[in-house]
Design a protein around this motif. Structure first.
Motif, PDB file in Angstrom:
ATOM      1  N   SER A  24       0.830  -1.212   0.000  1.00 26.73           N
ATOM      2  CA  SER A  24       0.000   0.000   0.000  1.00 26.73           C
ATOM      3  C   SER A  24       0.861   1.258   0.000  1.00 26.73           C
ATOM      4  CB  SER A  24      -0.943   0.002   1.213  1.00 26.73           C
ATOM      5  OG  SER A  24      -0.218  -0.024   2.426  1.00 26.73           O
ATOM      6  N   ALA A  25       1.974   1.225   0.748  1.00 24.91           N
ATOM      7  CA  ALA A  25       2.882   2.376   0.767  1.00 24.91           C
ATOM      8  C   ALA A  25       3.511   2.577  -0.605  1.00 24.91           C
ATOM      9  CB  ALA A  25       3.975   2.162   1.817  1.00 24.91           C
ATOM     10  N   HIS A  26       3.927   1.489  -1.247  1.00 24.45           N
ATOM     11  CA  HIS A  26       4.561   1.606  -2.565  1.00 24.45           C
ATOM     12  C   HIS A  26       3.587   2.111  -3.625  1.00 24.45           C
ATOM     13  CE1 HIS A  26       7.856  -0.683  -0.759  1.00 24.45           C
ATOM     14  NE2 HIS A  26       8.578  -0.375  -1.813  1.00 24.45           N
ATOM     15  N   ILE A  27       2.355   1.590  -3.606  1.00 28.36           N
ATOM     16  CA  ILE A  27       1.358   2.052  -4.583  1.00 28.36           C
ATOM     17  C   ILE A  27       1.079   3.539  -4.394  1.00 28.36           C
ATOM     18  CG2 ILE A  27      -1.077   1.878  -5.253  1.00 28.36           C
ATOM     19  CD1 ILE A  27       0.542  -0.373  -6.377  1.00 28.36           C
ATOM     20  N   ARG A  28       0.969   3.957  -3.141  1.00 31.66           N
ATOM     21  CA  ARG A  28       0.716   5.362  -2.842  1.00 31.66           C
ATOM     22  C   ARG A  28       1.875   6.241  -3.300  1.00 31.66           C
ATOM     23  NH1 ARG A  28      -0.514   9.217   1.168  1.00 31.66           N
ATOM     24  NH2 ARG A  28       0.075  11.145   0.093  1.00 31.66           N
ATOM     25  N   ILE A  29       3.110   5.836  -2.966  1.00 34.39           N
ATOM     26  CA  ILE A  29       4.287   6.643  -3.291  1.00 34.39           C
ATOM     27  C   ILE A  29       4.520   6.699  -4.801  1.00 34.39           C
ATOM     28  CG2 ILE A  29       6.799   6.780  -3.067  1.00 34.39           C
ATOM     29  CD1 ILE A  29       6.348   5.386  -0.262  1.00 34.39           C
ATOM     30  N   ILE A  30       4.527   5.533  -5.449  1.00 31.85           N
ATOM     31  CA  ILE A  30       4.739   5.487  -6.901  1.00 31.85           C
ATOM     32  C   ILE A  30       3.602   6.204  -7.630  1.00 31.85           C
ATOM     33  CG2 ILE A  30       4.992   3.991  -8.926  1.00 31.85           C
ATOM     34  CD1 ILE A  30       7.373   3.950  -7.029  1.00 31.85           C
ATOM     35  N   GLY A  31       2.373   6.029  -7.127  1.00 32.91           N
ATOM     36  CA  GLY A  31       1.231   6.708  -7.735  1.00 32.91           C
ATOM     37  C   GLY A  31       1.391   8.206  -7.701  1.00 32.91           C
ATOM     38  N   ASP A  32       1.802   8.747  -6.554  1.00 28.13           N
ATOM     39  CA  ASP A  32       1.996  10.197  -6.433  1.00 28.13           C
ATOM     40  C   ASP A  32       3.132  10.693  -7.324  1.00 28.13           C
ATOM     41  OD1 ASP A  32       0.185  11.688  -4.882  1.00 28.13           O
ATOM     42  OD2 ASP A  32       0.884  10.725  -3.056  1.00 28.13           O
ATOM     43  N   LEU A  33       4.238   9.948  -7.366  1.00 25.56           N
ATOM     44  CA  LEU A  33       5.383  10.366  -8.171  1.00 25.56           C
ATOM     45  C   LEU A  33       5.079  10.304  -9.668  1.00 25.56           C
ATOM     46  CD1 LEU A  33       8.331   8.635  -6.255  1.00 25.56           C
ATOM     47  CD2 LEU A  33       7.855  11.094  -6.376  1.00 25.56           C
ATOM     48  N   MET A  34       4.356   9.275 -10.081  1.00 30.20           N
ATOM     49  CA  MET A  34       4.116   9.048 -11.498  1.00 30.20           C
ATOM     50  C   MET A  34       2.872   9.773 -12.031  1.00 30.20           C
ATOM     51  SD  MET A  34       4.178   5.357 -13.436  1.00 30.20           S
ATOM     52  CE  MET A  34       2.771   4.699 -12.532  1.00 30.20           C
ATOM     53  N   LEU A  35       1.832   9.858 -11.185  1.00 31.35           N
ATOM     54  CA  LEU A  35       0.554  10.402 -11.631  1.00 31.35           C
ATOM     55  C   LEU A  35       0.212  11.748 -11.007  1.00 31.35           C
ATOM     56  CD1 LEU A  35      -1.519   7.098 -11.253  1.00 31.35           C
ATOM     57  CD2 LEU A  35      -0.444   7.964 -13.345  1.00 31.35           C
ATOM     58  N   GLY A  36       0.856  12.047  -9.893  1.00 32.84           N
ATOM     59  CA  GLY A  36       0.532  13.283  -9.196  1.00 32.84           C
ATOM     60  C   GLY A  36      -0.710  13.173  -8.340  1.00 32.84           C
ATOM     61  N   SER A  37      -1.242  11.959  -8.191  1.00 36.12           N
ATOM     62  CA  SER A  37      -2.437  11.750  -7.365  1.00 36.12           C
ATOM     63  C   SER A  37      -2.581  10.269  -7.037  1.00 36.12           C
ATOM     64  CB  SER A  37      -3.692  12.228  -8.099  1.00 36.12           C
ATOM     65  OG  SER A  37      -3.985  11.383  -9.191  1.00 36.12           O
ATOM     66  N   PRO A 172      -1.063   2.045   6.660  1.00 34.01           N
ATOM     67  CA  PRO A 172      -0.173   1.974   5.491  1.00 34.01           C
ATOM     68  C   PRO A 172       1.295   2.111   5.896  1.00 34.01           C
ATOM     69  CG  PRO A 172      -2.064   3.358   5.004  1.00 34.01           C
ATOM     70  CD  PRO A 172      -2.115   3.061   6.480  1.00 34.01           C
ATOM     71  N   GLY A 173       2.109   1.179   5.441  1.00 35.82           N
ATOM     72  CA  GLY A 173       3.522   1.200   5.770  1.00 35.82           C
ATOM     73  C   GLY A 173       3.921   0.065   6.689  1.00 35.82           C
ATOM     74  N   VAL A 174       2.972  -0.478   7.460  1.00 37.73           N
ATOM     75  CA  VAL A 174       3.288  -1.592   8.353  1.00 37.73           C
ATOM     76  C   VAL A 174       3.597  -2.833   7.532  1.00 37.73           C
ATOM     77  CG1 VAL A 174       2.389  -3.181  10.101  1.00 37.73           C
ATOM     78  CG2 VAL A 174       1.994  -0.716  10.330  1.00 37.73           C
ATOM     79  N   SER A 175       2.762  -3.121   6.539  1.00 34.12           N
ATOM     80  CA  SER A 175       2.843  -4.311   5.692  1.00 34.12           C
ATOM     81  C   SER A 175       2.171  -5.487   6.382  1.00 34.12           C
ATOM     82  CB  SER A 175       4.289  -4.682   5.355  1.00 34.12           C
ATOM     83  OG  SER A 175       4.366  -5.980   4.789  1.00 34.12           O
ATOM     84  N   ARG A 176       1.186  -6.063   5.701  1.00 33.35           N
ATOM     85  CA  ARG A 176       0.457  -7.194   6.278  1.00 33.35           C
ATOM     86  C   ARG A 176       1.405  -8.368   6.522  1.00 33.35           C
ATOM     87  NH1 ARG A 176      -0.754 -11.560   5.146  1.00 33.35           N
ATOM     88  NH2 ARG A 176       0.046 -11.298   3.047  1.00 33.35           N
ATOM     89  N   SER A 177       2.201  -8.697   5.518  1.00 34.05           N
ATOM     90  CA  SER A 177       3.146  -9.796   5.713  1.00 34.05           C
ATOM     91  C   SER A 177       4.223  -9.412   6.724  1.00 34.05           C
ATOM     92  CB  SER A 177       3.792 -10.208   4.385  1.00 34.05           C
ATOM     93  OG  SER A 177       4.541  -9.144   3.828  1.00 34.05           O
ATOM     94  N   GLY A 178       4.634  -8.136   6.715  1.00 31.86           N
ATOM     95  CA  GLY A 178       5.631  -7.683   7.669  1.00 31.86           C
ATOM     96  C   GLY A 178       5.143  -7.797   9.100  1.00 31.86           C
ATOM     97  N   GLY A 179       3.883  -7.425   9.346  1.00 35.16           N
ATOM     98  CA  GLY A 179       3.323  -7.518  10.689  1.00 35.16           C
ATOM     99  C   GLY A 179       3.218  -8.952  11.169  1.00 35.16           C
ATOM    100  N   THR A 180       2.666  -9.828  10.334  1.00 32.57           N
ATOM    101  CA  THR A 180       2.493 -11.227  10.744  1.00 32.57           C
ATOM    102  C   THR A 180       3.843 -11.942  10.873  1.00 32.57           C
ATOM    103  OG1 THR A 180       2.093 -11.784   8.415  1.00 32.57           O
ATOM    104  CG2 THR A 180       0.162 -11.519   9.815  1.00 32.57           C
ATOM    105  N   ILE A 181       4.766 -11.660   9.967  1.00 30.11           N
ATOM    106  CA  ILE A 181       6.083 -12.303  10.036  1.00 30.11           C
ATOM    107  C   ILE A 181       6.838 -11.851  11.285  1.00 30.11           C
ATOM    108  CG2 ILE A 181       8.372 -12.334   8.964  1.00 30.11           C
ATOM    109  CD1 ILE A 181       6.908 -12.345   6.236  1.00 30.11           C
ATOM    110  N   THR A 182       6.776 -10.561  11.598  1.00 32.93           N
ATOM    111  CA  THR A 182       7.454 -10.049  12.789  1.00 32.93           C
ATOM    112  C   THR A 182       6.910 -10.705  14.053  1.00 32.93           C
ATOM    113  OG1 THR A 182       7.879  -7.901  11.731  1.00 32.93           O
ATOM    114  CG2 THR A 182       8.006  -7.984  14.137  1.00 32.93           C
TER     115      THR A 182
END
Length: 290
Positions: A24-37, A172-182
């Motif tokens: 979710s963080a990557h989609i948000r960041i790349i979306g803003d950089l590439m599309l401006g929204s 956003p930023g926690v990561s679902r797999s990151g949270g469960t794996i941690t």
């Protein structure tokens, strides 16, 4: 959003959905950089279904086995007592119940805090903080914890704790797999077992929510200025499915040999980069909606 941009976002979704780095963080960041929204709710929800279909395909045998045993025990194949119906004599049936237990926290929190999740928690400064914090936690826990437990040793307590880790991914930023794996590594699960639990617990929560979000978003698709059209969206979904399947295979092989240190370092580095982009004004803290 044009065809090329749609494919890029589908690729980003596939590469980050299963890794402990927050898709979710990557989609948000790349979306803003590439599309401006923001890339748009409809498009995002649909390409996420592609990655979830990859999980269903990869774990199809496990899913069929768990469901078969779960329904069998519920129907009384191993006995009529409530313990036997809950899988006291069948680990696969019990695993089905544990997945349900692990799904409840994210479902309940998602319903109770839906407004905050979709608004205030999407601030990129919050994303920077949790990318950094969970990167350090993953690094520390993975380095310090023993690898002594497998998925076959899970109990209700462990399932609930896995569920709490998954619930935190609503930020956003926690990561679902990151949270469960941690959380899994903190409890002493092997790296591969923690990943398998993460994938299996994601199926009802993420796939169910993805379908609901897609249905809801499709009602407003004509008003979504970012929607690239069905051709580009379907192509991006196919990319997220195919590449996502390959990522699952590669990730499971990787963690059977190496630690999570590389992903922790990546999270910390990404947090620093995003913070710099926010400070310099390249990225806005709150998402712009077309």
């Amino acid at each position: 959003m044009n065809f090329f941009q749609a494919i890029v976002l589908g690729l980003v979704q596939a590469l980050t959905e299963y890794l402990p780095v927050s898709s979710s963080a990557h989609i948000r960041i790349i979306g803003d950089l590439m599309l401006g929204s923001d890339p748009g709710a409809a498009f995002t929800a649909i390409i996420q279904l592609g990655t979830e279909l990859a999980v269903l395909l990869y774990f199809r045998k496990d899913i069929i086995r768990i469901l078969t045993h779960w329904f069998g025990c519920l129907g009384g194949k191993d006995g009529k007592t409530w313990q036997e119906r809950m899988g006291s004599k069948d680990r696969d049936a019990a695993l089905g119940w544990y997945i349900i237990v692990g799904t409840l926290p994210i479902v309940i929190a998602g319903l109770l805090f839906q407004n905050a999740i979709e608004t205030s928690l999407r601030n990129l400064w919050i994303t920077v903080i949790v990318l950094l914090v969970f990167g350090v936690l993953l690094w520390y826990v993975d380095a310090r914890s023993r690898q002594i437990k497998t998925i076959q040793e899970m109990d209700v307590r462990d399932a609930a704790l896995f569920g709490v880790g998954q619930m935190l991914a609503l930020i956003p930023g926690v990561s679902r797999s990151g949270g469960t794996i941690t959380f899994g590594r903190a409890m002493g699960y092997t790296r591969e077992s923690a990943v398998r639990v993460s994938f299996l617990m994601a199926i009802p929560a993420v796939f169910g929510a993805g379908i609901l979000e897609a249905i809801k978003a499709l009602k407003d698709v004509n008003a979504d200025a970012m929607f690239p059209g069905w051709g580009a969206t379907i192509a991006a979904t196919v990319v997220s499915f195919v590449v996502g399947y390959v990522v699952i295979i590669g990730f499971l092989k990787f963690v059977s040999t190496f630690s999570y240190k590389a992903f922790a370092v990546y999270r910390i580095g990404l947090a620093v980069v995003v913070a710099l982009l926010l400070i310099t004004g390249v990225l806005p803290a709150t998402a712009a909606v077309a």
